[in-house]
Design a protein around this motif. Structure first.
Motif, PDB file in Angstrom:
ATOM      1  N   THR A 269       0.826  -1.206   0.000  1.00  0.00           N
ATOM      2  CA  THR A 269       0.000   0.000   0.000  1.00  0.00           C
ATOM      3  C   THR A 269       0.859   1.255   0.000  1.00  0.00           C
ATOM      4  O   THR A 269       0.574   2.226  -0.709  1.00  0.00           O
ATOM      5  N   GLU A 270       1.915   1.272   0.825  1.00  0.00           N
ATOM      6  CA  GLU A 270       2.792   2.434   0.877  1.00  0.00           C
ATOM      7  C   GLU A 270       3.515   2.641  -0.452  1.00  0.00           C
ATOM      8  O   GLU A 270       3.692   3.774  -0.905  1.00  0.00           O
ATOM      9  N   ASP A 271       3.947   1.549  -1.076  1.00  0.00           N
ATOM     10  CA  ASP A 271       4.606   1.672  -2.380  1.00  0.00           C
ATOM     11  C   ASP A 271       3.663   2.268  -3.419  1.00  0.00           C
ATOM     12  O   ASP A 271       4.050   3.127  -4.220  1.00  0.00           O
ATOM     13  N   GLU A 272       2.422   1.800  -3.406  1.00  0.00           N
ATOM     14  CA  GLU A 272       1.440   2.314  -4.368  1.00  0.00           C
ATOM     15  C   GLU A 272       1.138   3.783  -4.097  1.00  0.00           C
ATOM     16  O   GLU A 272       1.055   4.591  -5.024  1.00  0.00           O
ATOM     17  N   ALA A 273       0.988   4.135  -2.810  1.00  0.00           N
ATOM     18  CA  ALA A 273       0.719   5.534  -2.464  1.00  0.00           C
ATOM     19  C   ALA A 273       1.898   6.420  -2.836  1.00  0.00           C
ATOM     20  O   ALA A 273       1.717   7.541  -3.335  1.00  0.00           O
ATOM     21  N   ASN A 274       3.107   5.938  -2.612  1.00  0.00           N
ATOM     22  CA  ASN A 274       4.301   6.708  -2.960  1.00  0.00           C
ATOM     23  C   ASN A 274       4.410   6.904  -4.471  1.00  0.00           C
ATOM     24  O   ASN A 274       4.797   7.973  -4.952  1.00  0.00           O
ATOM     25  N   PHE A 275       4.046   5.872  -5.220  1.00  0.00           N
ATOM     26  CA  PHE A 275       4.064   5.984  -6.678  1.00  0.00           C
ATOM     27  C   PHE A 275       3.100   7.064  -7.158  1.00  0.00           C
ATOM     28  O   PHE A 275       3.448   7.914  -7.977  1.00  0.00           O
ATOM     29  N   HIS A 276       1.871   7.034  -6.631  1.00  0.00           N
ATOM     30  CA  HIS A 276       0.881   8.035  -7.044  1.00  0.00           C
ATOM     31  C   HIS A 276       1.286   9.432  -6.577  1.00  0.00           C
ATOM     32  O   HIS A 276       0.996  10.422  -7.258  1.00  0.00           O
ATOM     33  N   LEU A 277       1.938   9.522  -5.407  1.00  0.00           N
ATOM     34  CA  LEU A 277       2.398  10.821  -4.923  1.00  0.00           C
ATOM     35  C   LEU A 277       3.450  11.409  -5.852  1.00  0.00           C
ATOM     36  O   LEU A 277       3.386  12.587  -6.220  1.00  0.00           O
TER      37      LEU A 277
END
Length: 621
Positions: free
Chosen positions: A263-271
């Motif tokens: 989840t953090e990786d996905e959120a960081n990617f979108h950020l």
């Protein structure tokens, strides 16, 4: 005698065997009681909703609770989530709150015993002021502050824009169901291994399959069936039952950790993706402004203005008048600067504006100021790429015609050892600014205005200032000292480390003194020295700007200019109204969609909204 003695020996032998038999029997009973007591102790420790202080289950269950709390997303819709779950979750919440010294009775098998109410701890001052501020919300707030600081250091004003344009979470029920599915999957392998828990295992399996079926048909809240709330309550009840049993905490933690990491990786990617698009938005000319420039350019060549020679007014070279210089490739921005200045000027006949732009926007800018008259002010539009200057190395300085902005992170002046960093947006002259003495050889003083300023008071008083031999009258930024930017500067160059930094925006320039000191040559030499040791042209430009005017800055009073409207959303409204000039330094310019909304009105009020080209290009909204 012998017979009596033999009988006594037999009696004594029997008595010894009797004692041995009793001892063996006692040991047998004891060996049965010890495992029984141990098993009862395990049952009491693991099966109870309220573990005793001496139970081994406490740390394990608390570890799972900690992972679960960290994994569950914080969302306004989930504020009262714990109040909606079954009695097992209620008991678990009481256990995870502030520790109580009251004794708790374990429940009998599956019957529910309501937990005894805990005494309320005394409220501190923060809780008195805000009863909703619990320890968890305080933690979440501090965590959000840390994330905000970290985001600002990485992406700058993008984080401010993101905060202002943050939308409520959509499809919160779908996300909540996905969270419960992940948790159920993490507990299922451990529950399936427990003896005698086939019923619970089957319930968990059915709930997992049911949620998987839901997600195969639904991706948004609108797609969910009306009875989805019952499904949510069912899965939460099953998860609550699973938490009452000993599980392999390492496996559960590993599973939830993997989900959290994904989840953090996905959120960081979108950020990062969103930050990139934001940077693209602030660095690219908006479609409406590009449309305006193109339409004006076409109109210029279709009109008779293209066949006429440009009129040269005597005002353009008269040193007794008030001359303002604007470097800009933005037609609207330069128009707002001129209109706002003229609006607050008493004697507009003494005002002369020189707009320096590039080849692409030259004809459009020329037509705009031909069509729009600003009272008695004289306006000259110059193509900076076609200037015939009497300077030997003009080509090197014409590469950048606009003021340059730098985002600098630094420690506080009051506490330089603090780990917390502060971010500022500094605006300084571009290379082209250092050609001012050669562009206007007949002028002695000029006021240089950046194209991202709005004038709110008469600037005529600037011409009466006695700068005491200084060259550049500028606003100084004393929250940053020159010594704090030593890594950007030239090694071995002598300068006062306690000097404040100067900023562009509104600058009173003594061109006569500039020529005497040869500051243009000084700037070029410093830039070349920095370039040799630094691969960054931005660092070279910043270092050369700061050192060229070292000891040559006349500090303008803070009432002249208020900076920060392009990156600081917390400026005081009363201070904004009293400032003579508003400077939108930062990435969030007022003509961009990403600009700070509450500051845009000060800029838009000086637009000529009746112009037909603005309507055709949808500039005025």
């Amino acid at each position: 005698m012998k017979g009596g003695g033999g009988g006594g020996g037999v009696y004594q032998g029997k008595r010894r065997w009797r004692f041995l038999a009793i001892g063996v029997l006692f040991l047998v009973v004891l060996s049965m009681l010890v495992p029984l007591v141990f098993l009862l102790g395990l049952y009491k420790g693991y099966a109870s909703d309220h573990p005793t202080p001496g139970s081994d289950s406490g740390p394990k269950v608390d570890k799972i609770e900690e992972i679960m709390e960290h994994f569950t997303p914080n969302h306004p819709d989930e504020k009262n989530e714990k109040d909606a779950v079954n009695h097992t979750n209620e008991a678990r919440n009481v256990t995870s709150s502030t520790a109580s010294n009251h004794d708790r009775q374990p429940p009998q098998k599956d019957t529910h015993v309501p937990p005894r109410p805990l005494p309320k701890p005394p409220l501190d001052q923060n809780q008195i002021e805000n009863p909703q501020m619990t320890e968890q919300t305080k933690f979440n707030k501090s965590l959000a502050d840390e994330n905000k600081k970290s985001c600002e250091l990485r992406f700058g004003s993008y984080c401010l824009w993101l905060e202002e344009h943050r939308e409520d979470m959509k499809d919160s029920m779908v996300k909540k169901l996905k969270d419960r599915l992940f948790v159920a999957r993490s507990y299922y392998p451990s529950i399936a291994k427990l003896p005698g828990q086939g019923k619970l295992t089957q319930e968990m399996k059915q709930c997992i399959q049911e949620l998987e079926h839901v997600f195969s048909e639904s991706t948004t809240d609108a797609d969910l069936k009306p009875q989805i709330q019952k499904t949510l309550e069912k899965i939460e009840a099953v998860i609550a039952k699973a938490k009452r049993f000993p599980v392999e905490c390492i496996n559960v933690a590993r599973k939830l950790g993997q989900i959290l990491e994904w989840t953090e990786d996905e959120a960081n990617f979108h950020l990062k993706q969103s930050a990139y698009l934001y940077q693209l938005a602030v660095q690219t000319m908006p479609k409406s402004l590009h449309c305006l420039s193109m339409k004006l350019t076409v109109e210029y060549f279709n009109s008779s203005l293209s066949d006429t020679e440009p009129s040269i007014s005597e005002k353009f070279t008269d040193p007794s008048l008030n001359h303002y210089v604007i470097f800009s490739n933005n037609i609207l921005a330069s128009a707002v600067v001129i209109n706002s200045t003229i609006t607050h000027t008493r004697d507009t006949g003494n005002s002369v504006f020189h707009v320096l732009t590039d080849q692409q926007n030259y004809f459009a800018t020329k037509l705009w100021f031909f069509r729009n008259v600003y009272r008695e002010a004289a306006i000259q539009v110059l193509n900076i790429e076609q200037l015939g200057l009497d300077y030997h190395d003009k080509a090197a300085l014409l590469s950048m015609s606009l003021p340059v902005e730098f985002r600098v992170s630094f420690s506080s002046v009051d506490n330089p050892s603090a780990t917390e960093l502060k971010t500022e947006y500094m605006s300084v002259f571009s290379n082209a600014h250092y050609l001012l003495p050669y562009i206007f050889p007949n002028l002695k003083k000029v006021v240089v205005l950046d194209d991202d300023v709005v004038v709110q008071q008469d600037l005529s008083a600037l011409w009466n200032l006695n700068m005491g031999g200084k060259v550049n009258g500028a606003l100084q930024l004393c929250s940053v000292r020159l010594g704090q930017l030593a890594s950007y500067l030239i090694d071995g160059y002598s300068f006062d480390k306690n000097s404040c930094l100067w900023m562009s925006g509104v600058n009173l320039i003594d061109l006569a003194r500039w020529r005497e000191l040869g500051l243009t040559e000084t700037y070029q030499k410093l830039g070349q020295q920095v370039t040799r040791v630094s691969a960054s042209p931005e660092a070279a430009a910043l270092s050369a700007n700061l050192l060229t005017f070292h000891d040559q800055i006349y500090t303008l009073d803070n009432v002249w200019t208020l900076s920060g409207l392009g990156h600081d959303s917390e400026l005081n409204v009363e201070v904004i109204k009293k400032a003579a000039v508003l400077h939108y330094n930062g990435r969030m310019k007022p003509w961009l969609e990403v600009g700070i909304q509450k500051y845009k009105s000060y800029w838009k009020s000086f637009l000529n909204q009746d112009d037909q080209f603005l309507s055709q290009c949808n500039v005025v909204q």
